[in-house]
Design an enzyme around this catalytic site. Structure first.
Site, PDB file in Angstrom:
ATOM      1  N   SER A  96      29.765 -41.719   1.378  1.00 12.55           N
ATOM      2  CA  SER A  96      30.422 -40.850   0.394  1.00 12.55           C
ATOM      3  C   SER A  96      30.802 -41.623  -0.864  1.00 12.55           C
ATOM      4  CB  SER A  96      31.668 -40.197   1.006  1.00 12.55           C
ATOM      5  OG  SER A  96      31.319 -39.315   2.052  1.00 12.55           O
ATOM      6  N   GLY A 325      26.753 -33.967   4.770  1.00 15.76           N
ATOM      7  CA  GLY A 325      28.199 -33.798   4.617  1.00 15.76           C
ATOM      8  C   GLY A 325      28.837 -34.935   3.845  1.00 15.76           C
ATOM      9  N   ASP A 326      28.372 -36.156   4.112  1.00 11.01           N
ATOM     10  CA  ASP A 326      28.888 -37.312   3.370  1.00 11.01           C
ATOM     11  C   ASP A 326      28.574 -37.168   1.885  1.00 11.01           C
ATOM     12  OD1 ASP A 326      29.465 -38.296   5.894  1.00 11.01           O
ATOM     13  OD2 ASP A 326      27.674 -39.567   5.970  1.00 11.01           O
ATOM     14  N   ALA A 327      27.347 -36.710   1.598  1.00 14.11           N
ATOM     15  CA  ALA A 327      26.932 -36.553   0.201  1.00 14.11           C
ATOM     16  C   ALA A 327      27.753 -35.471  -0.489  1.00 14.11           C
ATOM     17  CB  ALA A 327      25.442 -36.219   0.127  1.00 14.11           C
ATOM     18  N   GLY A 330      30.978 -37.012  -1.432  1.00 14.00           N
ATOM     19  CA  GLY A 330      30.784 -37.934  -2.541  1.00 14.00           C
ATOM     20  C   GLY A 330      30.627 -37.222  -3.873  1.00 14.00           C
TER      21      GLY A 330
END
Length: 380
Positions: A96, A325-327, A330
């Protein structure tokens, strides 16, 4: 030619002349003056396309993330031996933060990350190099006794199952926060993000950073991260949640949290109830953000729920959902740290997630082409 020699928090640049004599040029790393700090579990993803037989063999399901047990440990060598895997910098929070810095484009030096890796091993060096190339300042704790953690990313039909062997990442110590560089980063940052995965490692480190955020009226963001965190680390989540100004999660995590706390099945109502749970910093209203894959993103705050439409992606463009989800987080944070309105934060999250699911893992291009904009609000 030159060498870079690291000693603690300092880098020394040495240049050789034609007689191969070394000349000392400069030393000290510049001070961190950025906005966003992350703390979590840095892992090297070992990513491969597999069949259902591998998922069955290791008793894992697609769209899941688990910690490795003894029965899972052979998977890492099996992927290396049989599947020609890709090695990709990973770990949810680190991903992220990398995406956020990438999305900030020409606003360099705005992000930092802390976690634990093995001392002087190849995987740890790969992670540090990748983060540096993405413009993230990493201040790793170096574990002399345990290797850098890895995560098996098993990809099938564009979906993924993750098996994390935390190794050195599991050994992060609160004392690392006392180092001069850590103190510099913590004091400079205005926004902090920690995924729920870190609750299995060092709750005391999370709480220490979160308390600083409350005392200084800075922004602290948390992620539910995975159903198993909610189910098996509920006490740790209960310690962390009151500090969360922003809480992220996907639909399965939201449903698991709702079931555990008897909040009902309507995720919009669940989001509202979570937003109204007790909170340490009364100066900030909690914002709850639930993503739902290709379905609308739910945002709840101040007693109001808003849904934002997700642009459809043709299935033939989908590579894998690992890191989506991390992206999203971020991208969202990249606009939040610039004080952009909610619809622009969500739009950036959608754009980043859409970009990442068209790659294998969280691999970023040389430069983000994000052009801004606002997410479309779903009409009732």
């Amino acid at each position: 030619f030159f060498w870079v020699v690291s000693r603690g928090d300092h880098h020394f640049f040495l240049v050789g002349n034609h007689q191969h004599q070394l000349t000392f040029i400069t030393s000290i790393m510049s001070a961190f003056t950025g906005l966003l700090m992350g703390m979590g579990n840095p892992l090297l993803d070992i990513s491969a396309n597999v069949g259902q037989d591998v998922l069955d063999k290791y008793d894992v399901k697609l769209d899941s993330a688990i910690l490795a047990e003894d029965k899972h440990l052979p998977i890492y060598q099996e992927l290396v031996a049989k599947y020609s895997p890709q090695y990709i910098a990973g770990g949810a929070t680190q991903n992220s933060i990398r995406v956020a810095q990438w999305m900030l484009q020409d606003k360099t030096g705005q992000t930092a990350f802390m976690g634990s890796v093995g001392a002087n091993d190849d995987y740890g060096n790969q992670l540090e190099t990748c983060a540096a190339q993405d413009g993230v300042l990493v201040h790793y704790m170096k574990d002399e006794t345990t290797p850098t953690g890895t995560c098996a990313a098993l990809i099938m039909d564009g979906e993924r199952a993750l098996i994390a062997n935390l190794a050195a990442a599991n050994n992060f110590k609160e004392s690392h926060l006392d180092t001069d560089k850590a103190q510099e980063i913590i004091k400079a940052a205005k926004f902090y993000y920690i995924a729920g995965f870190f609750l299995t490692v060092s709750v005391e480190s999370l709480v220490r950073v979160a308390k600083h955020a409350v005392e200084e009226n800075k922004v602290f963001a948390l992620n539910l991260s995975a159903p198993f965190i909610i189910d098996f680390f509920g006490d740790q989540m209960a310690q962390a949640l009151p500090y969360a100004d922003f809480l992220f999660g996907n639909e399965s995590e939201a449903a698991t949290f709702a079931k555990k706390h008897d909040l009902g099945e309507d995720l919009k109502e669940v989001a509202l109830k979570v937003a109204n749970m007790p909170k340490e910093n009364s100066k900030r209203d909690r914002v709850v953000v639930f993503t739902q894959g290709s379905k609308s993103t739910i945002v709840a705050t101040k007693g109001v729920v808003t849904e934002y439409a997700v642009e459809e992606l043709s299935k033939d463009l989908l590579v894998d959902t690992n890191g989506a989800g991390d992206a999203f987080v971020g991208g969202f944070l990249s606009q939040l740290v610039q004080d952009k309105p909610m619809e622009e934060c969500v739009n950036a999250g959608h754009w980043a997630a859409r970009y990442i699911i068209q790659q294998s893992g969280t691999q970023l291009g040389d430069k983000s082409t994000y052009a801004g904009g606002a997410a479309e609000v779903c009409k009732a």
